[in-house]
Design a protein around this motif. Structure first.
Motif, mmCIF file in Angstrom:
data_model
loop_
_atom_site.group_PDB
_atom_site.id
_atom_site.type_symbol
_atom_site.label_atom_id
_atom_site.label_comp_id
_atom_site.label_asym_id
_atom_site.label_seq_id
_atom_site.Cartn_x
_atom_site.Cartn_y
_atom_site.Cartn_z
ATOM 1 N N LEU A 142 5.312 140.520 20.808
ATOM 2 C CA LEU A 142 5.659 139.761 22.017
ATOM 3 C C LEU A 142 7.040 140.206 22.473
ATOM 4 C CD1 LEU A 142 4.409 136.112 21.337
ATOM 5 C CD2 LEU A 142 3.601 137.753 23.049
ATOM 6 N N PRO A 143 7.173 140.769 23.691
ATOM 7 C CA PRO A 143 8.471 141.248 24.160
ATOM 8 C C PRO A 143 9.399 140.090 24.534
ATOM 9 C CG PRO A 143 6.837 141.511 25.889
ATOM 10 C CD PRO A 143 6.109 140.950 24.705
ATOM 11 N N MET A 144 10.652 140.198 24.063
ATOM 12 C CA MET A 144 11.643 139.136 24.362
ATOM 13 C C MET A 144 12.647 139.661 25.379
ATOM 14 S SD MET A 144 10.469 136.808 22.452
ATOM 15 C CE MET A 144 11.762 135.566 22.655
ATOM 16 N N CYS A 145 13.225 138.726 26.144
ATOM 17 C CA CYS A 145 14.139 139.124 27.220
ATOM 18 C C CYS A 145 15.360 139.830 26.661
ATOM 19 C CB CYS A 145 14.541 137.870 28.009
ATOM 20 S SG CYS A 145 15.784 138.196 29.264
ATOM 21 N N GLY A 146 16.052 139.211 25.748
ATOM 22 C CA GLY A 146 17.250 139.827 25.177
ATOM 23 C C GLY A 146 18.475 139.647 26.068
ATOM 24 N N GLU A 147 18.262 139.303 27.359
ATOM 25 C CA GLU A 147 19.436 139.077 28.222
ATOM 26 C C GLU A 147 19.734 137.596 28.356
ATOM 27 O OE1 GLU A 147 19.080 142.921 31.260
ATOM 28 O OE2 GLU A 147 19.556 140.924 32.002
ATOM 29 N N CYS A 148 18.787 136.772 27.939
ATOM 30 C CA CYS A 148 19.068 135.325 28.026
ATOM 31 C C CYS A 148 18.669 134.705 26.689
ATOM 32 C CB CYS A 148 18.250 134.686 29.161
ATOM 33 S SG CYS A 148 16.487 134.473 28.778
ATOM 34 N N ASP A 149 19.177 133.512 26.471
ATOM 35 C CA ASP A 149 18.837 132.889 25.180
ATOM 36 C C ASP A 149 17.579 132.035 25.339
ATOM 37 O OD1 ASP A 149 21.241 130.154 25.673
ATOM 38 O OD2 ASP A 149 19.606 130.988 26.887
ATOM 39 N N GLY A 150 16.854 132.295 26.423
ATOM 40 C CA GLY A 150 15.610 131.548 26.618
ATOM 41 C C GLY A 150 15.832 130.260 27.392
ATOM 42 N N ARG A 151 17.136 129.897 27.602
ATOM 43 C CA ARG A 151 17.439 128.699 28.398
ATOM 44 C C ARG A 151 16.578 127.514 27.947
ATOM 45 N NH1 ARG A 151 20.228 132.170 30.271
ATOM 46 N NH2 ARG A 151 20.770 132.879 32.354
ATOM 47 N N ASP A 153 13.801 127.661 26.770
ATOM 48 C CA ASP A 153 12.365 127.960 26.806
ATOM 49 C C ASP A 153 12.150 129.106 25.814
ATOM 50 O OD1 ASP A 153 10.128 127.529 29.544
ATOM 51 O OD2 ASP A 153 9.685 128.396 27.580
ATOM 52 N N THR A 154 11.149 129.909 26.052
ATOM 53 C CA THR A 154 10.795 130.870 24.998
ATOM 54 C C THR A 154 11.593 132.170 25.071
ATOM 55 O OG1 THR A 154 9.197 131.877 26.490
ATOM 56 C CG2 THR A 154 8.395 130.049 25.106
ATOM 57 N N GLY A 155 12.153 132.498 26.277
ATOM 58 C CA GLY A 155 12.864 133.787 26.392
ATOM 59 C C GLY A 155 11.890 134.966 26.317
ATOM 60 N N LEU A 156 10.588 134.653 26.521
ATOM 61 C CA LEU A 156 9.574 135.727 26.480
ATOM 62 C C LEU A 156 9.578 136.522 27.783
ATOM 63 C CD1 LEU A 156 6.411 133.913 25.019
ATOM 64 C CD2 LEU A 156 7.489 135.977 24.107
ATOM 65 N N LEU A 157 9.251 137.778 27.694
ATOM 66 C CA LEU A 157 8.978 138.562 28.908
ATOM 67 C C LEU A 157 7.514 138.345 29.295
ATOM 68 C CD1 LEU A 157 10.806 141.932 28.098
ATOM 69 C CD2 LEU A 157 11.582 140.074 29.601
ATOM 70 N N ARG A 158 7.247 138.490 30.594
ATOM 71 C CA ARG A 158 5.874 138.290 31.103
ATOM 72 C C ARG A 158 5.581 139.364 32.152
ATOM 73 N NH1 ARG A 158 5.185 133.616 35.565
ATOM 74 N NH2 ARG A 158 3.826 135.222 36.428
ATOM 75 N N PRO A 159 4.291 139.601 32.442
ATOM 76 C CA PRO A 159 3.975 140.570 33.501
ATOM 77 C C PRO A 159 4.491 140.046 34.853
ATOM 78 C CG PRO A 159 1.991 139.955 32.260
ATOM 79 C CD PRO A 159 3.082 139.021 31.834
ATOM 80 N N ASN A 160 4.939 140.952 35.716
ATOM 81 C CA ASN A 160 5.426 140.529 37.043
ATOM 82 C C ASN A 160 4.226 140.360 37.973
ATOM 83 O OD1 ASN A 160 7.081 139.864 39.183
ATOM 84 N ND2 ASN A 160 7.250 142.002 39.845
ATOM 85 N N ILE A 161 3.429 139.344 37.660
ATOM 86 C CA ILE A 161 2.164 139.089 38.362
ATOM 87 C C ILE A 161 2.197 137.663 38.906
ATOM 88 C CG2 ILE A 161 -0.304 138.671 37.904
ATOM 89 C CD1 ILE A 161 0.117 141.584 37.807
ATOM 90 N N VAL A 162 1.655 137.422 40.095
ATOM 91 C CA VAL A 162 1.524 136.051 40.611
ATOM 92 C C VAL A 162 0.237 135.474 40.033
ATOM 93 C CG1 VAL A 162 1.310 134.587 42.639
ATOM 94 C CG2 VAL A 162 2.713 136.673 42.745
ATOM 95 N N TRP A 163 0.350 134.495 39.169
ATOM 96 C CA TRP A 163 -0.822 133.909 38.525
ATOM 97 C C TRP A 163 -1.432 132.801 39.374
ATOM 98 C CZ3 TRP A 163 2.288 133.997 33.349
ATOM 99 C CH2 TRP A 163 1.998 135.187 32.679
ATOM 100 N N PHE A 164 -2.633 132.432 39.090
ATOM 101 C CA PHE A 164 -3.259 131.306 39.787
ATOM 102 C C PHE A 164 -2.419 130.061 39.532
ATOM 103 C CE2 PHE A 164 -6.940 133.115 41.590
ATOM 104 C CZ PHE A 164 -7.254 134.204 40.781
ATOM 105 N N GLY A 165 -2.167 129.332 40.621
ATOM 106 C CA GLY A 165 -1.344 128.134 40.500
ATOM 107 C C GLY A 165 0.123 128.442 40.719
#
Ligand code: BV8
Length: 247
Positions: A142-151, A153-165
């Motif tokens: 699971l790729p992590m941001c590394g630039e933030c402490d997750g604020r 939240d999880t600090g996970l990276l995600r695809p730059n996709i517009v999801w349903f909702g």
């Protein structure tokens, strides 16, 4: 039978909306094909924020599989024809794509709005660092941001996709409204889309409201065909290269 053609006069603007059918001839499965993406994964599982929260590994496997597929694909003659049309029309042309495969850009399209995001970009789930180009495949890590402490939240990276909702980028919607509302005749051409997903499915109504002429180019009659003034049946890679006549 002579091919149906769309003749574009010097004062006419053209807005093209593409969907998954425009990439089908590049080997990218459409959402509604028999082996479409909906079949393999329930939508709510992989293309929604809830799905990512529930199982980020599954979502990253799903998008990594699609990212790999896209990296191995090439733009088809339909993508190239639209890039050529943009060269002829310049500012009188705008391409709005629902596709996240990046093939229009690779074909040379520049006046493009990728309203559902781009598979080859990644962004942070928790902070607002800008999305970045990313061809990596995350099959089990699971790729992590590394630039933030997750604020918190999880600090996970995600695809730059517009999801349903999820909301589309307001700047994209404003740019579309602005283009459609400019003075002079407007042609709206939708290509390879079943018109099942909103708000993209509503663009034809906006085009008609401003007095635009509307065409649907699709491999088979789609549920939304009746909302268009003209319907051109065919595969985009075969139909698009000879479709437009720029006067
Ligand atoms: C929004 C990225 C406001 C993902 C995509 C309940 C809760 C929340 C929202 C909703 C809800 N009910 C309805 C909604 C709105 C929802 C929606 O529209 N749902 C549908 C299913 C009813 N929309 C949204 O959520 C949008 N956001 O509304 O925000 C909001 C916010 C919160 C709460 C409420 C509202 C966001 C929508 C963006 C979703 N993301 N993509 C990913 O790709 O993984 S959509 C995804 O599906 C694709 O991007 C694409 O747009 C769409 C599939 O449609 P098509 O492109 O048309 O493809 P399809 O396979 O359907 O058709 C292909 C056609 O091509 C076929 O007709 C075929 O015959 C033809 N064809 C095949 N081969 C060829 C061809 N034609 C020519 N040549 C060929 N060779």
């Amino acid at each position: 039978m002579s091919e149906p053609r769309i003749s574009i006069e010097p004062d006419t603007r053209v807005l093209v909306l593409t969907g998954a059918g425009a990439s089908a001839d590049s080997g990218i499965p459409t959402f509604r094909d028999a082996n479409g993406l909906w079949e393999n994964h329930a939508v709510e599982e992989v293309a929604s924020p809830g799905g990512f929260r529930r199982d980020p590994r599954l979502v990253w496997r799903f998008y990594s599989q699609r990212r790999a597929g896209v990296l191995g694909a090439k733009p088809n003659a339909g993508h190239l024809a639209l890039a050529e049309l943009e060269k002829s029309l310049g500012e009188r042309f705008l391409l709005v794509t629902q596709n996240v495969d990046g093939l229009h850009r690779r074909a040379g399209s520049e006046r493009i709005l990728e309203i559902h995001g781009n598979l080859l970009e990644t962004k942070c789930w928790s902070c607002d660092r800008p999305p970045f180009e990313d061809h990596a495949l995350y099959e089990d890590t699971l790729p992590m941001c590394g630039e933030c402490d997750g604020r918190g939240d999880t600090g996970l990276l995600r695809p730059n996709i517009v999801w349903f909702g999820e909301m589309l980028d307001p700047a994209h919607l404003e740019a579309i409204e602005r283009f459609m509302s400019l003075p002079g005749p407007l042609f709206f051409v939708a290509i390879g889309t079943s018109g099942a997903v909103w708000p993209a499915a509503g663009l034809v109504d906006l085009a008609r409201r401003v007095g635009g002429r509307t065409w649907l180019v699709n491999a088979e009659p789609a549920e939304n065909a009746s909302r268009f003034e003209s319907f051109i049946r065919g595969r985009s890679a075969e139909v698009l290269p000879g479709l437009f006549e720029v006067r």
